[in-house]
Design a protein around this motif. Structure first.
Motif, PDB file in Angstrom:
ATOM      1  N   TRP A  83     -25.925  32.934  -0.898  1.00  0.00           N
ATOM      2  CA  TRP A  83     -27.184  32.077  -0.850  1.00  0.00           C
ATOM      3  C   TRP A  83     -26.802  30.569  -1.532  1.00  0.00           C
ATOM      4  O   TRP A  83     -27.564  29.858  -1.561  1.00  0.00           O
ATOM      5  CB  TRP A  83     -28.199  32.457  -1.979  1.00  0.00           C
ATOM      6  N   ALA A  84     -25.407  30.495  -2.097  1.00  0.00           N
ATOM      7  CA  ALA A  84     -25.023  29.240  -2.680  1.00  0.00           C
ATOM      8  C   ALA A  84     -23.607  28.817  -1.950  1.00  0.00           C
ATOM      9  O   ALA A  84     -22.992  30.036  -1.737  1.00  0.00           O
ATOM     10  CB  ALA A  84     -25.026  29.321  -3.975  1.00  0.00           C
ATOM     11  N   ASN A  85     -23.377  27.640  -2.090  1.00  0.00           N
ATOM     12  CA  ASN A  85     -21.743  27.329  -1.999  1.00  0.00           C
ATOM     13  C   ASN A  85     -21.194  27.351  -3.371  1.00  0.00           C
ATOM     14  O   ASN A  85     -21.369  26.368  -4.154  1.00  0.00           O
ATOM     15  CB  ASN A  85     -21.781  25.991  -1.289  1.00  0.00           C
ATOM     16  N   MET A  86     -20.838  28.435  -3.709  1.00  0.00           N
ATOM     17  CA  MET A  86     -20.270  28.555  -5.243  1.00  0.00           C
ATOM     18  C   MET A  86     -18.981  27.720  -5.208  1.00  0.00           C
ATOM     19  O   MET A  86     -17.924  27.752  -4.282  1.00  0.00           O
ATOM     20  CB  MET A  86     -19.847  30.068  -5.239  1.00  0.00           C
ATOM     21  N   VAL A 106     -25.994  25.880  -8.773  1.00  0.00           N
ATOM     22  CA  VAL A 106     -24.846  25.471  -7.694  1.00  0.00           C
ATOM     23  C   VAL A 106     -25.657  24.982  -6.684  1.00  0.00           C
ATOM     24  O   VAL A 106     -26.524  25.064  -6.486  1.00  0.00           O
ATOM     25  CB  VAL A 106     -24.341  26.878  -7.373  1.00  0.00           C
ATOM     26  N   PRO A 107     -24.753  24.483  -5.652  1.00  0.00           N
ATOM     27  CA  PRO A 107     -25.298  23.689  -4.383  1.00  0.00           C
ATOM     28  C   PRO A 107     -25.940  25.080  -3.522  1.00  0.00           C
ATOM     29  O   PRO A 107     -25.264  25.881  -3.580  1.00  0.00           O
ATOM     30  CB  PRO A 107     -24.218  23.043  -3.651  1.00  0.00           C
ATOM     31  N   ARG A 108     -27.007  24.699  -3.067  1.00  0.00           N
ATOM     32  CA  ARG A 108     -27.672  25.896  -2.462  1.00  0.00           C
ATOM     33  C   ARG A 108     -27.170  25.757  -0.868  1.00  0.00           C
ATOM     34  O   ARG A 108     -26.571  24.688  -0.392  1.00  0.00           O
ATOM     35  CB  ARG A 108     -29.187  25.750  -2.143  1.00  0.00           C
ATOM     36  N   ARG A 109     -27.110  27.108  -0.338  1.00  0.00           N
ATOM     37  CA  ARG A 109     -26.527  27.155   0.974  1.00  0.00           C
ATOM     38  C   ARG A 109     -27.517  26.734   2.119  1.00  0.00           C
ATOM     39  O   ARG A 109     -28.698  27.212   1.688  1.00  0.00           O
ATOM     40  CB  ARG A 109     -26.069  28.336   1.310  1.00  0.00           C
ATOM     41  N   THR A 110     -27.176  25.664   2.956  1.00  0.00           N
ATOM     42  CA  THR A 110     -28.253  25.472   3.949  1.00  0.00           C
ATOM     43  C   THR A 110     -28.340  26.579   5.167  1.00  0.00           C
ATOM     44  O   THR A 110     -29.270  26.640   5.694  1.00  0.00           O
ATOM     45  CB  THR A 110     -28.026  23.849   4.497  1.00  0.00           C
ATOM     46  N   GLN A 111     -27.115  27.372   5.327  1.00  0.00           N
ATOM     47  CA  GLN A 111     -27.118  27.968   6.559  1.00  0.00           C
ATOM     48  C   GLN A 111     -27.688  29.339   6.270  1.00  0.00           C
ATOM     49  O   GLN A 111     -27.378  29.869   4.808  1.00  0.00           O
ATOM     50  CB  GLN A 111     -25.614  28.368   6.905  1.00  0.00           C
ATOM     51  N   PRO A 112     -28.314  30.006   6.839  1.00  0.00           N
ATOM     52  CA  PRO A 112     -28.983  31.361   6.633  1.00  0.00           C
ATOM     53  C   PRO A 112     -27.766  32.405   6.631  1.00  0.00           C
ATOM     54  O   PRO A 112     -26.806  32.054   7.257  1.00  0.00           O
ATOM     55  CB  PRO A 112     -29.807  31.667   7.703  1.00  0.00           C
TER      56      PRO A 112
END
Ligand code: TXA
Ligand code: MG
Length: 341
Positions: A83-86, A106-112
């Motif tokens: 769910w995140a770009n760790m 943390v930055p959220r992931r935009t890709q599902p």
């Protein structure tokens, strides 16, 4: 404030943590219902984080302002990658402190991930997301059995004291949520420490159940974000928008660092020696007669509730050292004492 629609009354039920009850609670979450569950810090109000509809229920039940984002609870650290770009820093912090009372921004992931995404409601418009792997058997079991990431703010009406027992949740949210899993008193009793690890340097956004000294021992020096040094106001575009100055508030007014107590006041004491006037005040509860800060943290919200006799009552609080967990205790007390909105 939360959406204008009237809230449908629900019949809130307290469940003991048995296997059939976990199934019931997990099914309710999968159906986008609301389940409160204990964590090692405080009781959370859980909803399916993959569904904006389910998370809307949280905002309504708590009357929570929509600009205040939610913490997503996960069963294990590996799930964070879905769910995140760790960042490297986030991975280092997760390895050291999860499961446990630390929330990482943390930055959220935009890709599902496999066609699924954490709903946008969770981040309230930010491009980051708050993640935490809680410790404690009931939270862990519910996360595993429901097989969902769970959005879970503290299970109290917005601005009120966080709940550390199932009865506190019932008192605040009865009729607004489906179930409360009853795990007794929470071990730590204070919300998680929030750390922004979205960049290369850790930034502290909220003092909490893990002390800054413990974090620094692993991560090196931590700077304090605007959120904990400034006087937060609703108008300011906040880094941790939930951190408003008046928060965690009992009805009673709260007076800090008391050197004496009046006969009209109750006393929240700490340590072996009581202050002047203690023998004549309304009521005394001692957070820790031996001066143990972990014990004081676990008693804090319960004792504030016990001393709260309504808005005309007054609670004097003895000084509490700022070391270790004392920083988080004093943070909550300052918010409890802050002028009300
Ligand atoms: O111990 C805890 O953290 C408890 C248990 C249930 O896990 N939860 C909790 O949630 O205290 P809540 O909603 O009461 O506090 C969450 C805080 C809020 O101040 C919110 O603004 C901040 O986390 N937060 C959430 N997402 C954020 C983000 N992307 N960036 C900065 N702050 C965020
Ligand atoms: Mg809260």
């Amino acid at each position: 404030m939360a959406g204008g629609k009237p809230i449908l009354m629900k019949k809130t039920q307290i469940l003991s943590p048995t296997d059939p009850h976990y199934q019931l609670a997990a099914q309710c979450l999968q159906d986008n219902g609301l389940v409160s569950f204990p964590t090692e810090t405080v009781y959370g109000l859980g909803a399916n984080a993959l569904s904006d509809q389910a998370m809307t229920g949280i905002f309504q039940a708590k009357s929570r302002p929509h600009f205040n984002p939610l913490i997503i609870h996960l069963a294990c650290s590996e799930d964070a990658e879905k769910w995140a770009n760790m960042t490297d820093l986030a991975r280092q912090a997760a390895a050291a402190f999860w499961p446990g009372p630390v929330t990482l921004i943390v930055p959220r992931r935009t890709q599902p991930y496999q066609g699924q995404k954490i709903g946008l409601m969770a981040s309230a418009g930010l491009d980051t997301i708050a993640l935490r792997v809680p410790d404690g058997e009931i939270a862990q079991k519910l996360l595993t059995i429901s097989n969902l990431p769970l959005a879970a703010p503290s299970a109290n009406p917005s601005g009120k004291l966080s709940p550390t027992r199932a009865e506190h949740v019932m008192a605040g949210l009865s009729g607004r949520i489906d179930y409360i899993l009853d795990g007794g008193a929470c071990a730590i009793g204070l919300e998680s420490t929030i750390l922004d690890v979205s960049g290369t340097q850790p930034i502290l956004l909220r003092q909490g159940g893990k002390s800054v000294a413990d974090l620094e021992a692993v991560l090196g020096p931590i700077s304090f974000g605007d959120k904990i040094t400034q006087d937060y106001s609703i108008a300011s575009p906040a880094r941790a928008p939930g951190m408003l100055s008046s928060h965690y508030a009992p009805e009673a007014s709260v007076r800090l660092a008391a050197q004496s107590v009046k006969s009209s006041e109750s006393l929240l004491a700490f340590g072996e020696y009581l202050i002047e006037g203690a023998d004549q005040c309304q009521k005394i509860l001692n957070l820790s007669p031996h001066g143990n800060l972990a014990e004081a943290a676990s008693n804090l919200f319960q004792y504030l509730r016990d001393l709260d006799q309504g808005e005309n009552s007054k609670i004097a609080v003895m000084p509490i050292p700022e070391t270790g967990l004392g920083a988080a205790i004093n943070d909550r007390l300052r918010r409890a004492a802050a002028p009300r909105h």
